[in-house]
Design a protein around this motif. Structure first.
Motif, PDB file in Angstrom:
ATOM      1  N   TYR A 291       6.013   4.327   5.137  1.00  0.00           N
ATOM      2  CA  TYR A 291       5.821   3.066   4.422  1.00  0.00           C
ATOM      3  C   TYR A 291       6.904   2.891   3.355  1.00  0.00           C
ATOM      4  CZ  TYR A 291       3.542  -0.569   1.630  1.00  0.00           C
ATOM      5  OH  TYR A 291       3.269  -1.718   0.931  1.00  0.00           O
ATOM      6  N   GLU A 292       7.131   3.923   2.564  1.00  0.00           N
ATOM      7  CA  GLU A 292       8.091   3.775   1.465  1.00  0.00           C
ATOM      8  C   GLU A 292       9.532   3.821   1.952  1.00  0.00           C
ATOM      9  OE1 GLU A 292       7.192   5.739  -2.211  1.00  0.00           O
ATOM     10  OE2 GLU A 292       5.781   4.082  -2.483  1.00  0.00           O
ATOM     11  N   LEU A 293       9.821   4.545   3.013  1.00  0.00           N
ATOM     12  CA  LEU A 293      11.170   4.524   3.576  1.00  0.00           C
ATOM     13  C   LEU A 293      11.508   3.138   4.120  1.00  0.00           C
ATOM     14  CD1 LEU A 293      11.211   8.009   5.331  1.00  0.00           C
ATOM     15  CD2 LEU A 293      12.700   7.276   3.443  1.00  0.00           C
ATOM     16  N   GLU A 294      10.527   2.495   4.761  1.00  0.00           N
ATOM     17  CA  GLU A 294      10.753   1.127   5.229  1.00  0.00           C
ATOM     18  C   GLU A 294      10.997   0.197   4.059  1.00  0.00           C
ATOM     19  OE1 GLU A 294      10.006  -2.984   6.384  1.00  0.00           O
ATOM     20  OE2 GLU A 294       8.828  -1.808   4.929  1.00  0.00           O
ATOM     21  N   GLN A 295      10.273   0.406   2.969  1.00  0.00           N
ATOM     22  CA  GLN A 295      10.459  -0.408   1.776  1.00  0.00           C
ATOM     23  C   GLN A 295      11.887  -0.252   1.230  1.00  0.00           C
ATOM     24  OE1 GLN A 295       7.766  -2.577   1.674  1.00  0.00           O
ATOM     25  NE2 GLN A 295       7.199  -2.064  -0.419  1.00  0.00           N
ATOM     26  N   ILE A 296      12.372   1.004   1.195  1.00  0.00           N
ATOM     27  CA  ILE A 296      13.728   1.257   0.693  1.00  0.00           C
ATOM     28  C   ILE A 296      14.761   0.616   1.612  1.00  0.00           C
ATOM     29  CG2 ILE A 296      15.438   3.043   0.213  1.00  0.00           C
ATOM     30  CD1 ILE A 296      13.082   4.879  -0.586  1.00  0.00           C
ATOM     31  N   ILE A 297      14.615   0.813   2.908  1.00  0.00           N
ATOM     32  CA  ILE A 297      15.554   0.227   3.866  1.00  0.00           C
ATOM     33  C   ILE A 297      15.588  -1.295   3.720  1.00  0.00           C
ATOM     34  CG2 ILE A 297      15.966  -0.179   6.337  1.00  0.00           C
ATOM     35  CD1 ILE A 297      14.882   2.696   6.794  1.00  0.00           C
ATOM     36  N   PHE A 298      14.422  -1.897   3.545  1.00  0.00           N
ATOM     37  CA  PHE A 298      14.341  -3.344   3.384  1.00  0.00           C
ATOM     38  C   PHE A 298      15.037  -3.802   2.106  1.00  0.00           C
ATOM     39  CE2 PHE A 298      12.102  -7.135   1.777  1.00  0.00           C
ATOM     40  CZ  PHE A 298      12.313  -8.004   2.847  1.00  0.00           C
ATOM     41  N   SER A 299      14.869  -3.036   1.035  1.00  0.00           N
ATOM     42  CA  SER A 299      15.449  -3.435  -0.258  1.00  0.00           C
ATOM     43  C   SER A 299      16.938  -3.112  -0.352  1.00  0.00           C
ATOM     44  CB  SER A 299      14.709  -2.737  -1.408  1.00  0.00           C
ATOM     45  OG  SER A 299      14.937  -1.348  -1.375  1.00  0.00           O
ATOM     46  N   VAL A 339       2.671  -6.865   3.138  1.00  0.00           N
ATOM     47  CA  VAL A 339       3.885  -6.542   3.884  1.00  0.00           C
ATOM     48  C   VAL A 339       3.736  -6.984   5.341  1.00  0.00           C
ATOM     49  CG1 VAL A 339       5.344  -4.652   4.729  1.00  0.00           C
ATOM     50  CG2 VAL A 339       4.509  -4.631   2.370  1.00  0.00           C
ATOM     51  N   LEU A 340       2.570  -6.741   5.917  1.00  0.00           N
ATOM     52  CA  LEU A 340       2.310  -7.193   7.289  1.00  0.00           C
ATOM     53  C   LEU A 340       2.407  -8.707   7.391  1.00  0.00           C
ATOM     54  CD1 LEU A 340      -0.727  -4.963   8.373  1.00  0.00           C
ATOM     55  CD2 LEU A 340       1.613  -4.811   9.221  1.00  0.00           C
ATOM     56  N   ALA A 341       1.918  -9.382   6.368  1.00  0.00           N
ATOM     57  CA  ALA A 341       1.951 -10.854   6.375  1.00  0.00           C
ATOM     58  C   ALA A 341       3.372 -11.392   6.373  1.00  0.00           C
ATOM     59  CB  ALA A 341       1.170 -11.393   5.171  1.00  0.00           C
ATOM     60  N   GLU A 342       4.337 -10.579   5.920  1.00  0.00           N
ATOM     61  CA  GLU A 342       5.744 -10.974   5.929  1.00  0.00           C
ATOM     62  C   GLU A 342       6.402 -10.697   7.274  1.00  0.00           C
ATOM     63  OE1 GLU A 342       7.607  -8.847   2.780  1.00  0.00           O
ATOM     64  OE2 GLU A 342       6.414  -9.791   1.193  1.00  0.00           O
ATOM     65  N   GLN A 343       5.583 -10.299   8.253  1.00  0.00           N
ATOM     66  CA  GLN A 343       6.082  -9.967   9.598  1.00  0.00           C
ATOM     67  C   GLN A 343       6.958  -8.720   9.603  1.00  0.00           C
ATOM     68  OE1 GLN A 343       4.807 -11.779  12.223  1.00  0.00           O
ATOM     69  NE2 GLN A 343       3.651 -12.681  10.553  1.00  0.00           N
ATOM     70  N   ARG A 344       6.741  -7.861   8.635  1.00  0.00           N
ATOM     71  CA  ARG A 344       7.394  -6.558   8.643  1.00  0.00           C
ATOM     72  C   ARG A 344       6.409  -5.523   9.182  1.00  0.00           C
ATOM     73  NH1 ARG A 344       8.741  -6.141   2.576  1.00  0.00           N
ATOM     74  NH2 ARG A 344       9.075  -3.940   3.094  1.00  0.00           N
ATOM     75  N   HIS A 345       6.937  -4.412   9.657  1.00  0.00           N
ATOM     76  CA  HIS A 345       6.092  -3.382  10.260  1.00  0.00           C
ATOM     77  C   HIS A 345       6.377  -2.044   9.580  1.00  0.00           C
ATOM     78  CE1 HIS A 345       4.892  -6.199  13.382  1.00  0.00           C
ATOM     79  NE2 HIS A 345       6.160  -6.558  13.435  1.00  0.00           N
ATOM     80  N   PRO A 346       5.693  -1.753   8.484  1.00  0.00           N
ATOM     81  CA  PRO A 346       6.032  -0.586   7.667  1.00  0.00           C
ATOM     82  C   PRO A 346       5.841   0.753   8.362  1.00  0.00           C
ATOM     83  CG  PRO A 346       3.974  -1.584   6.930  1.00  0.00           C
ATOM     84  CD  PRO A 346       4.573  -2.533   7.908  1.00  0.00           C
ATOM     85  N   LEU A 347       5.109   0.795   9.461  1.00  0.00           N
ATOM     86  CA  LEU A 347       4.931   2.051  10.180  1.00  0.00           C
ATOM     87  C   LEU A 347       5.584   2.023  11.562  1.00  0.00           C
ATOM     88  CD1 LEU A 347       1.213   2.934   9.305  1.00  0.00           C
ATOM     89  CD2 LEU A 347       3.302   3.534   8.076  1.00  0.00           C
ATOM     90  N   ASP A 348       6.354   0.968  11.828  1.00  0.00           N
ATOM     91  CA  ASP A 348       6.984   0.839  13.149  1.00  0.00           C
ATOM     92  C   ASP A 348       8.225  -0.035  13.022  1.00  0.00           C
ATOM     93  OD1 ASP A 348       7.518   0.922  15.830  1.00  0.00           O
ATOM     94  OD2 ASP A 348       6.018  -0.584  16.376  1.00  0.00           O
TER      95      ASP A 348
END
Length: 502
Positions: A291-299, A339-348
């Motif tokens: 979850y947090e790695l996806e957040q970092i990659i996104f930011s 995060v899901l509502a933004e059409q992102r997939h934090p675990l995939d």
């Protein structure tokens, strides 16, 4: 009423607690494996034996499905336990996956036997939703409580985790029962504690009727303000509280600090295009890291390194559990749902790769050893006591370009604790009999623990409206338990504070 401990009193593993409701009825809360230093002096068979009397145990309540809380369940069944196993709905879905793996590793690889175990397990698991009271079977007795009910509350530790409230009531006592349940003195558990008593356990005169008594078992409480899962909320009432103390003497970094630390450590670590190894439990820690790695990659969309880095989860179990996390996303907290509502997939997400077969696992190790590209590998086990992380450590721990990042508690006596302690000094560690000099960078970010820290544990008790008369502290190293006990004595000077011992 008394409580006997069959584990998690000399350390943080092997959780198994027995609540004696009356002389004819007891229930178990968890039945986990011992790990690390807590296995010292005991051979593999002795560590798994069910050494306590099962004749009066009517049910098992599972707080969550980490192996140190459920790993002895197959041995419990083999010893003749035939009662129901109560768990939250999510835990009930995850438990067969954990037990299947435990059977393969510690019992048998005979698929027929494994199938029989799992079939029996499925027959007796009783899924229960959070906040729903369910009745526990209580055998008739002329002493002690006659009725018991329980319910699960969100613990925020891993998916499906719970603390459990058990209300004991309606005990009409017809004779003096100061014998204090002498049958329990015959238990042969090597982790036995005579227990916490209700107010009238030594004063059971005729015609005296006990009021109800609320016993709360914390299981493993989660840290507050973490992603994916809601934080635990204190119960309204707890007359007797049995509470974990893993971080009873420490406070974690805050959420923002730990995420920034994760980003900085990885950026420094991959400057030389080396591999970053993160030992993590397949359930809970792995999903939180993703979850947090996806957040970092996104930011970090303007940072080429983060857009090219590979995130590898080398664990079939972790992959299965991640699917369950996605299936049970209605249990996520509001931030993760947003995060899901933004059409992102934090675990995939696109930079995430999952390794399944053992052959692919070995191929990945060889591939990483020969290439020059930043990579983060998450593999179990979280304390490096086994699993695929061990092969990575054997290959990369002596490499100066590699880094090991610990994000959770490392129990005394585990390979993880040894690396954590001796690695920064340029020391060495033994893995499967081989001495390996530690040349990799060693880092620790405590804020990623899935356990409540000291302040969380204090807040949990402080938030109970009707405060406990007794608190029993378990599931912690000696210093952690003692430090937390001192804090509780300051907070509740009129409460009996006890430390679990064997």
């Amino acid at each position: 009423m008394q409580i006997i401990h069959h584990g998690a009193v000399n350390g943080v593993t092997g959780s198994c607690h027995q609540l004696d409701i009356n002389p004819q009825s007891s229930i178990l809360i968890d039945c986990g494996l011992f790990q690390g230093a807590e296995t010292a002096g005991r051979n593999a068979v002795d560590q798994l034996k069910i050494e306590f009397d099962l004749s009066h145990i009517t049910a098992l309540i599972v707080t969550h499905c980490h192996i140190d809380h459920v790993g002895r369940v197959p041995y419990l069944l083999a010893a003749g336990f035939n009662g129901p196993i109560y768990a939250t709905t999510a835990t009930a879905a995850l438990l067969p996956l954990v037990i299947k793996d435990a059977l393969k590793v510690g019992v048998t690889r005979n698929q027929r036997l494994i199938s029989l175990y799992l079939k029996r397990l499925q027959q007796i698991i009783k899924p229960i939703d959070y906040q729903k009271w369910f009745n526990l079977e209580v055998n008739n007795s002329d002493c002690g409580y006659q009725h018991a009910k329980a319910r699960f509350n969100v613990a925020g530790h891993i998916l499906g985790s719970a603390y459990v409230e058990i209300e004991l009531s309606d005990a009409s006592l017809t004779h003096n029962c100061t014998h204090n349940y002498t049958r329990n003195n015959t238990h042969k558990s090597t982790h036995q504690n005579t227990g916490i008593h209700s107010d009238n356990s030594h004063d059971c005169d005729a015609d005296k009727k006990k009021d109800s008594h609320m016993v709360v078992f914390s299981g493993d409480l989660g840290a507050t303000n973490t992603p994916l899962l809601p934080s635990p909320k204190s119960p309204l009432r707890a007359d007797t509280l049995v509470i974990e103390s893993t971080y009873g003497d420490k406070n974690h970094h805050n959420r923002e600090h730990r995420a920034e630390s994760l980003r900085q450590v990885i950026e420094r670590a991959v400057n030389d295009n080396g591999v970053v190894l993160i030992p993590a439990f397949s359930i809970g820690r792995t999903q939180e890291l993703l979850y947090e790695l996806e957040q970092i990659i996104f930011s970090q969309q303007q940072n080429p390194m983060w857009q090219s880095i590979d995130i590898i989860v080398d664990s079939p179990m972790a992959a299965n559990f991640t699917e369950q996390y996605i299936d049970y996303k209605h249990l996520w907290d509001t931030e993760a749902k947003a995060v899901l509502a933004e059409q992102r997939h934090p675990l995939d997400f696109s930079q995430l790769y999952t390794i399944d077969s053992h052959q692919d696992h070995l191929a990945v190790i060889n591939y990483l050893a020969s290439r020059q590209k930043p990579t983060v590998v998450i593999a179990a086990s979280g304390m490096c006591t086994g699993g695929r992380i061990v092969n990575y450590l054997q290959r990369f721990l002596s490499e100066p370009t590699a880094d090991v990042l610990f994000v959770g508690y490392q129990a005394t006596g585990t390979i993880g604790r040894d690396i954590q302690e001796y690695g920064p000094r340029g020391g060495y560690v033994y893995i499967e009999g081989d001495k390996i000099d530690i040349k990799a960078g060693i880092h620790t970010i405590s804020g990623y623990s899935a356990h409540a820290d000291q302040q969380d544990l204090i807040d949990f008790v402080e938030g109970i409206k009707h405060k406990p008369k007794h608190i029993r502290i378990v599931h912690g190293d000696t210093e952690a338990k003692q430090t937390l006990a001192d804090k509780y004595r300051q907070l509740l000077p009129n409460t009996e504070i006890e430390i679990g011992t064997s």
